[in-house]
Design an enzyme around this catalytic site. Structure first.
Site, PDB file in Angstrom:
ATOM      1  N   ASP A 148      10.156 -40.581 191.413  1.00 54.44           N
ATOM      2  CA  ASP A 148      10.727 -39.938 192.590  1.00 54.44           C
ATOM      3  C   ASP A 148      11.794 -38.921 192.218  1.00 54.44           C
ATOM      4  OD1 ASP A 148      11.657 -39.299 195.093  1.00 54.44           O
ATOM      5  OD2 ASP A 148      12.763 -41.147 195.366  1.00 54.44           O
ATOM      6  N   ASP A 180       9.857 -31.324 196.012  1.00 54.81           N
ATOM      7  CA  ASP A 180       9.966 -32.764 195.816  1.00 54.81           C
ATOM      8  C   ASP A 180       8.642 -33.416 195.462  1.00 54.81           C
ATOM      9  OD1 ASP A 180      10.679 -35.394 195.881  1.00 54.81           O
ATOM     10  OD2 ASP A 180      10.790 -35.512 198.055  1.00 54.81           O
TER      11      ASP A 180
END
Length: 501
Positions: A89, A308
């Site tokens: 992440d 992201d």
């Protein structure tokens, strides 16, 4: 030349006050100081030689559809090393694993547990306390609890005293999802990625996740989350601070769901780049998009977005979302699919029998600085019981613009934190020359079957089942995901409250 702890150097040090305590020769402390010195020098050597590091089990990453479409990899922690299957992440900072659990995801007896156990042999729970029992050791002998005096302890206001254990709590933007516990330090097992792999033990600070909530209990990252953000507690920051790698890393997103991650990788001279927009109080991988091309239409009007890898799909706020979606729709030849509450995408189409990727409007982003970012995978294909449906894999957002992982498919993306730039290059994640992988290496997952020329089908038997039973899709936004669609669950990881600095 004199040995560092020789008598001439000792006399010089005493006279100049350079060393207040001189270790006794051949004592434990004597060799400990020398070993520490060697580790520092080795770290500089690794960094200076531009050596990249990967996890001890290899640098490959892969998606697990039934677990939020997150990109997972295996990490090894502690002494002896224990393996965890963690979600990667870039949108959050803290690395955490289930630990001394009060409330964690079950390690057996669930669908996800059987899938993860199949990939990593078994799911483990970390213990921050090492103990010897009649039936063997429990925990890691190198584990150390972080105290409130540490510079990485952000929640000092929750501390009982300077030397008490440092607590942490991070909440995410998905269905009341959070993790909390205490910070610990332990060995993360890594390896060099050159022709002669060498083991590297890096001491990192991470979360002993004692209490998880929301999506972490069943459908996403049940065995831990590996934050790759820019804060100093993130593992890339620690590796750079210790001199083990350059302050940069790359992630490759293959079009078959496999990928790679390499710490210290600064990319290649011929890659495209754009600068980060840095917020000093909370730096993130935020970039500026100056223009979007959809088919033959150019959409002006710059906007900033989080780049992201931890969000499955791309999220845009209005007016950007509407401009992109309307122009995509106006150039699409297939019939629009009726609204379906199970699908979180607004613009979906019934795939025609002669479907071909060339008939679907192409898409490209122009970044600040003028570099172009063609989007190779702007759609998602969903298999229903009777037909194939494809959707523009962009979701309307009310808060953040997020360039999600689906837009990154086909690229090696470089997060260069030294130069504060994002780099990208079209790339085959199995490329042996670039990633130092073996020809005999088995690909962790195979490519999904093609449904038409240039179009990939992301359905699975599970997705058909969910359509048949009329189960609703859940679209959440956290941060740490990767593409691959089967109807059950779309996931992203966006940390909205990070109490660590």
């Amino acid at each position: 030349m004199h040995h560092r702890f020789s008598e001439p150097v000792k006399n010089w040090s005493n006279s100049t006050g350079k060393l207040s305590h001189w270790p006794l020769k051949d004592s434990f402390e004597y060799y400990a100081v020398l070993a520490h010195r060697d580790r520092l020098l080795r770290g500089r050597k690794l960094s200076g030689a531009n050596t990249t590091l990967s996890f001890a089990d290899g640098n490959f990453t892969f998606q697990i559809n039934s677990l939020g479409f997150l990109h997972y990899t295996t990490v090894q922690l502690g002494t002896p090393g224990v393996k965890f299957m963690v979600a990667l992440d870039t949108g959050s900072d803290l690395f955490w694993v289930p630990c001394d659990c009060t409330k964690c995801a079950p390690t057996e007896g669930t669908v996800y547990a059987s899938k993860l156990n199949c990939l990593s042999n078994t799911l483990f729970i970390y213990s921050a306390t090492f103990a010897l029992h009649g039936d063997g050791e429990v925990g890691s002998s190198t584990s150390k609890k972080v105290t409130c005096s540490s510079s990485l302890c952000a929640q000092r206001n929750q501390c009982l005293g300077t030397f008490s254990n440092c607590p942490y709590m991070v909440s995410y933007m998905s269905a009341q999802t959070s993790t909390s516990g205490i910070l610990v330090e332990d060995v993360l097992h890594l390896t060099t990625e050159d022709g002669h792999p060498d083991s590297v033990e890096a001491y990192v600070t991470f979360g002993c996740g004692q209490v998880q909530s929301g999506s972490f209990l069943d459908v996403a990252a049940p065995n831990g989350l590996f934050g790759l953000g820019m804060e100093k507690i993130a593992v890339p920051s620690i590796l750079s601070q210790e001199g083990l790698t350059a302050d940069s890393f790359s992630m490759c997103f293959g079009d078959d769901g496999t990928g790679r991650i390499s710490f210290g990788d600064k990319g290649s001279p011929d890659q495209e780049e754009t600068p980060f927009n840095l917020n000093p109080s909370h730096p993130t991988y935020n970039v500026t998009v100056t223009q979007i091309r959809v088919g033959t239409t150019l959409i002006d009007g710059g906007f900033t977005a989080l780049f992201d890898s931890g969000t499955s799909f791309t999220y845009l706020v209005d007016p950007t979302y509407s401009n992109l979606a309307v122009n995509f729709h106006s150039q699409t030849r297939d019939s629009r699919h009726p609204p379906d509450s199970r699908i979180p995408f607004e613009y979906c189409y019934d795939m025609s029998p002669d479907a071909n990727a060339s008939l679907i409007p192409s898409m490209s982003l122009t970044m600040k600085g003028g570099s172009h970012f063609p989007v190779y995978d702007p759609i998602i294909v969903i298999s229903t019981q009777s037909k194939l449906v494809y959707c523009l894999a962009v979701v309307k957002s009310t808060e953040l613009n997020i360039i999600g992982q689906n837009f990154m498919t086909g690229y090696r993306v470089v997060f260069d934190r030294e130069r504060f730039v994002l780099g990208w290059k079209k790339f085959d994640c199995y490329d042996i020359e670039e990633t130092n992988t073996s020809e005999e290496e088995q690909h962790p997952v195979s490519a999904p079957p093609a449904v038409a020329a240039g179009i990939r089908n992301y359905s699975t038997p599970e997705s058909t089942k969910d359509v048949k039973n009329n189960n609703s899709l859940t679209s959440v936004t956290l941060r740490s995901c990767h593409l691959h669609v089967s109807l059950p669950f779309f996931f992203g990881l966006v940390s909205i409250l990070t109490l660590l600095s």
